[in-house]
Scaffold this active site. Structure first.
Site, short mmCIF file in Angstrom:
data_model
loop_
_atom_site.label_atom_id
_atom_site.label_comp_id
_atom_site.label_asym_id
_atom_site.label_seq_id
_atom_site.Cartn_x
_atom_site.Cartn_y
_atom_site.Cartn_z
N ARG A 130 44.92 31.76 -16.53
CA ARG A 130 45.22 32.32 -15.66
C ARG A 130 44.76 31.47 -14.83
O ARG A 130 42.95 31.29 -14.20
CB ARG A 130 44.31 34.01 -15.75
CG ARG A 130 44.37 34.55 -15.29
CD ARG A 130 43.66 35.97 -15.23
NE ARG A 130 43.74 36.80 -13.68
CZ ARG A 130 42.49 37.04 -13.35
NH1 ARG A 130 41.37 36.87 -13.58
NH2 ARG A 130 42.53 37.72 -12.21
N HIS A 185 43.94 37.09 -5.58
CA HIS A 185 42.77 37.57 -5.73
C HIS A 185 42.21 37.41 -5.24
O HIS A 185 41.52 36.52 -4.43
CB HIS A 185 42.86 36.57 -6.62
CG HIS A 185 41.45 36.24 -8.06
ND1 HIS A 185 41.62 36.61 -8.88
CD2 HIS A 185 40.24 36.75 -7.54
CE1 HIS A 185 40.69 36.65 -9.70
NE2 HIS A 185 39.49 36.08 -8.41
N GLU A 221 41.48 42.95 -9.24
CA GLU A 221 40.30 44.11 -8.67
C GLU A 221 39.81 44.70 -7.47
O GLU A 221 39.29 44.01 -6.10
CB GLU A 221 38.80 42.36 -8.78
CG GLU A 221 38.51 42.39 -9.96
CD GLU A 221 37.07 41.08 -9.89
OE1 GLU A 221 36.83 41.15 -9.24
OE2 GLU A 221 36.69 41.12 -11.44
N ASN A 280 38.82 42.50 -16.30
CA ASN A 280 37.52 41.25 -16.02
C ASN A 280 35.77 42.63 -16.32
O ASN A 280 35.97 43.40 -16.21
CB ASN A 280 37.59 41.38 -14.33
CG ASN A 280 38.76 40.82 -14.34
OD1 ASN A 280 39.45 39.97 -14.71
ND2 ASN A 280 38.48 40.08 -12.99
N TYR A 294 32.14 41.85 -17.21
CA TYR A 294 31.30 40.75 -17.44
C TYR A 294 29.86 41.85 -18.50
O TYR A 294 28.69 40.85 -18.90
CB TYR A 294 30.63 40.36 -16.51
CG TYR A 294 31.67 39.16 -16.30
CD1 TYR A 294 32.64 39.59 -15.66
CD2 TYR A 294 31.55 37.82 -15.99
CE1 TYR A 294 33.83 38.81 -14.51
CE2 TYR A 294 33.11 37.02 -15.45
CZ TYR A 294 33.82 37.50 -14.98
OH TYR A 294 34.36 36.60 -14.18
N GLU A 316 39.34 38.10 -16.87
CA GLU A 316 37.81 37.44 -17.64
C GLU A 316 36.77 38.24 -18.16
O GLU A 316 36.62 39.09 -18.05
CB GLU A 316 37.05 38.05 -15.81
CG GLU A 316 38.11 37.04 -14.95
CD GLU A 316 37.69 37.46 -13.17
OE1 GLU A 316 36.57 37.07 -13.32
OE2 GLU A 316 38.64 37.33 -12.60
#
Ligand SMILES: *[C@@H]1O[C@H](CO)[C@@H](O)[C@H](O)[C@H]1NC(C)=O
Ligand SMILES: *[C@@H]1O[C@H](CO)[C@@H](O)[C@H](O)[C@H]1NC(C)=O
Length: 524
Positions: A102, A147, A193, A333, A335, A408
């Site tokens: 990616r 991005h 995002e 994404n 985390y 991600e």
């Protein structure tokens, strides 16, 4: 003797299967054979070469060059020089055994002045070379159109995301990318995002274009209560315009799919009270559903409409028609997770959480002195693997199990500038983090979530936005003086994990079929 042992073994296996239905599915079959295992990157954080071969300046070039914006005073002028070292980096990926990569395209490398200038052929050539080299190794390109980085020209001309004019620019740019690369790129995402761009660019002002009200940050102008929603509105409609172009001009013939990548945090109510539960739901509405609801269901979440009223832009009939182009998959994404405390019916201190623009909800990692998960070197990253299962399951239920990719997930560590490199290479914390998060992803898959890939952030240490080079996310250590890449323990671990969980071999590009050569090596 041998036979009876064999029978015994079979009996034993049957008993194990009967007693433990979960193990009916072996680990290997848990991930479908076409599951994508990859690593993730982005143009500004990786490429460097910020003035090479006709590239225009982008908003991050300008932002990082202003003193005080980046923690260590660094910038992405060179970053990790992926622009010149992509072949070496591809070898690293190939060694790990990923079947996809990616990355994002630098808009200002393709269109230095947006639609107000010409196409930069050298930029097209760079991505052609990268894409062709990936395919030669059997690695699928998975490409974001933007991005965070956009041509500075668009800021200068009309304040970029604050103006509806930007929709025209994004559509023009997307069309060029599909035209030049879409014969070989089968996975497109419009934005990375956009929720973070809207919040950090226009509410707290810590990212370009550094706009906010004085109670939210230190900006020279802006309106934190209004502008995040205007910027988001234009990003949503830009997404729709790009998808529409793809659907009408390219998709049938090129056979790819297109989605959007959201930053997805799991929000856990801090108590069992109804108001905290509603606040957690409301926070998700103000964070992720803010974009996904309009794109998938044609309207903003009810909570946003109620609280924001006239500060929330409205979709015209014409806009709603455009929104029908939708998406093919959601990029996630993920985390970390936070607790949420209600600030609508409960009294919160003045400050974070107490505003309409945040949906009257306070985000905290701390509940009665105990953190939601182990803290890390990254101020927003707490280790809470259950969050991976919970956010996937949430998206699955809200959006009817639309296909998802984990675009991600990864672990950041301190720069051990003064320590030994060995210490940085022996990254057991990263291995532990990725391992438990992948377990949680597997749990969501077992419950039927349609997740089709996992991209680890990141292949290499790289420029971590306002943290500069102080935080390292790489499977490979990068020496920022020599730019030498060295695999960490996590690179070896990920290689093993992929090999343990994939049964099929990568399909390499046929080398002697002139027809397919033509298809793969389209040049301008
Ligand atoms: C706000 O920004 C100005 C100008 O960049 C700077 O001089 C000042 O120190 C900043 N204040 C804070 C509190 O960061
Ligand atoms: C891969 O499988 C081997 C053999 O079962 C096991 O020892 C190893 O821990 C596994 N590694 C990973 C990363 O899954």
């Amino acid at each position: 003797m041998e036979l009876s042992l064999f029978v015994l073994e079979i009996c034993f296996s049957i008993i194990v299967l009967l007693c433990n239905p979960v193990s009916l599915k072996s680990d290997a079959s848990l991930f479908p054979s076409d599951f994508l295992f990859g690593t993730s990157s982005s143009s500004y954080q990786f490429e460097g070469a910020f003035l090479s071969d006709g590239k225009g300046l982008n908003n991050w070039d300008v932002f990082t060059h202003k003193p005080g914006n980046i923690m260590d005073g660094s910038n992405g002028d060179i970053a990790v020089d992926h622009y010149h070292r992509y072949l070496e980096d591809l070898d690293l990926m190939n060694h790990i055994g990923v079947n996809s990569y990616r990355f994002s395209i630098s808009w200002a490398r393709i269109l230095p002045k947006g639609r107000f200038g010409s196409v930069n052929k050298a930029g097209i050539n760079f991505y052609n070379k990268l894409i062709n080299a990936l395919l030669l190794k059997g690695i699928q390109p998975f490409v974001s159109l933007t991005h965070y980085d956009i041509p500075q020209e668009l800021e200068n001309r009309y304040e970029a995301w604050l103006s509806p004019q930007v929709q025209e620019d994004f559509k023009y740019y997307a069309d060029i990318c599909f035209k030049y690369f879409g014969d070989r790129v089968k996975y497109w995402t419009t934005f990375n995002e956009p929720n973070v761009v809207a919040i950090r660019g226009y509410r707290s002002g810590i990212y370009p274009p550094s706009r906010c009200s004085s109670s939210f940050g230190n900006c020279s102008s802006g309106d934190s209560e209004k502008e995040p929603f205007i910027a988001a509105h234009n990003m949503i409609l830009s997404h729709a315009a790009a998808v529409d172009i793809y659907r009408t001009k390219y998709q049938k013939q090129q056979g790819g799919s297109i989605g959007i990548v959201m930053n997805a945090i799991w929000y856990e109510p801090i108590s069992n009270s109804l108001k905290d539960k509603q606040a957690a739901e409301r926070t998700q509405a103000f964070y992720m559903n803010w974009f996904l609801d309009p794109i998938i269901m044609g309207k903003y979440p009810a909570e946003m409409q109620e609280i924001l009223a006239s500060n929330l832009p409205v979709f015209s009939n014409h806009d709603q028609e455009k929104l029908k182009s939708g998406l093919d998959f959601i990029g996630v994404n993920h985390y970390t997770s936070f607790y949420i405390r209600d600030c609508m019916f409960s009294v919160c201190e003045q400050g974070p959480g107490s505003s309409k623009t945040e949906g009257f909800a306070l985000r905290t990692a701390n509940k009665d002195g105990v953190l939601i998960g182990e803290s890390t070197a990254v101020d927003w990253l707490y280790v809470y693997p259950q969050g991976m299962d919970k956010i996937i399951t949430y998206i699955k239920e809200r959006y009817n199990n639309i296909p998802m990719f984990i675009t991600e997930n990864g672990f950041g560590d301190n720069d051990k500038r003064d320590g030994l490199i060995e210490e940085s290479l022996n990254d057991v914390n990263r291995v532990e983090y990725v391992s438990v998060y992948l377990d949680a992803l597997a749990a969501a898959l077992r419950k039927g979530a349609d997740v089709r890939g996992y991209f680890l952030w990141s292949l290499l240490d790289n420029f971590e936005w306002t943290s500069g080079f102080t935080i390292r996310f790489g499977l490979h250590h990068v020496d920022y003086t020599t730019l030498k890449r060295t695999p960490r323990g996590s690179a070896i671990w990920y290689k093993q994990f992929i090999s343990n969980h994939t049964t099929t071999h990568k399909i390499l590009m046929p080398k002697h079929d002139p027809g397919s050569q033509r298809q793969y090596f389209k040049t301008i």
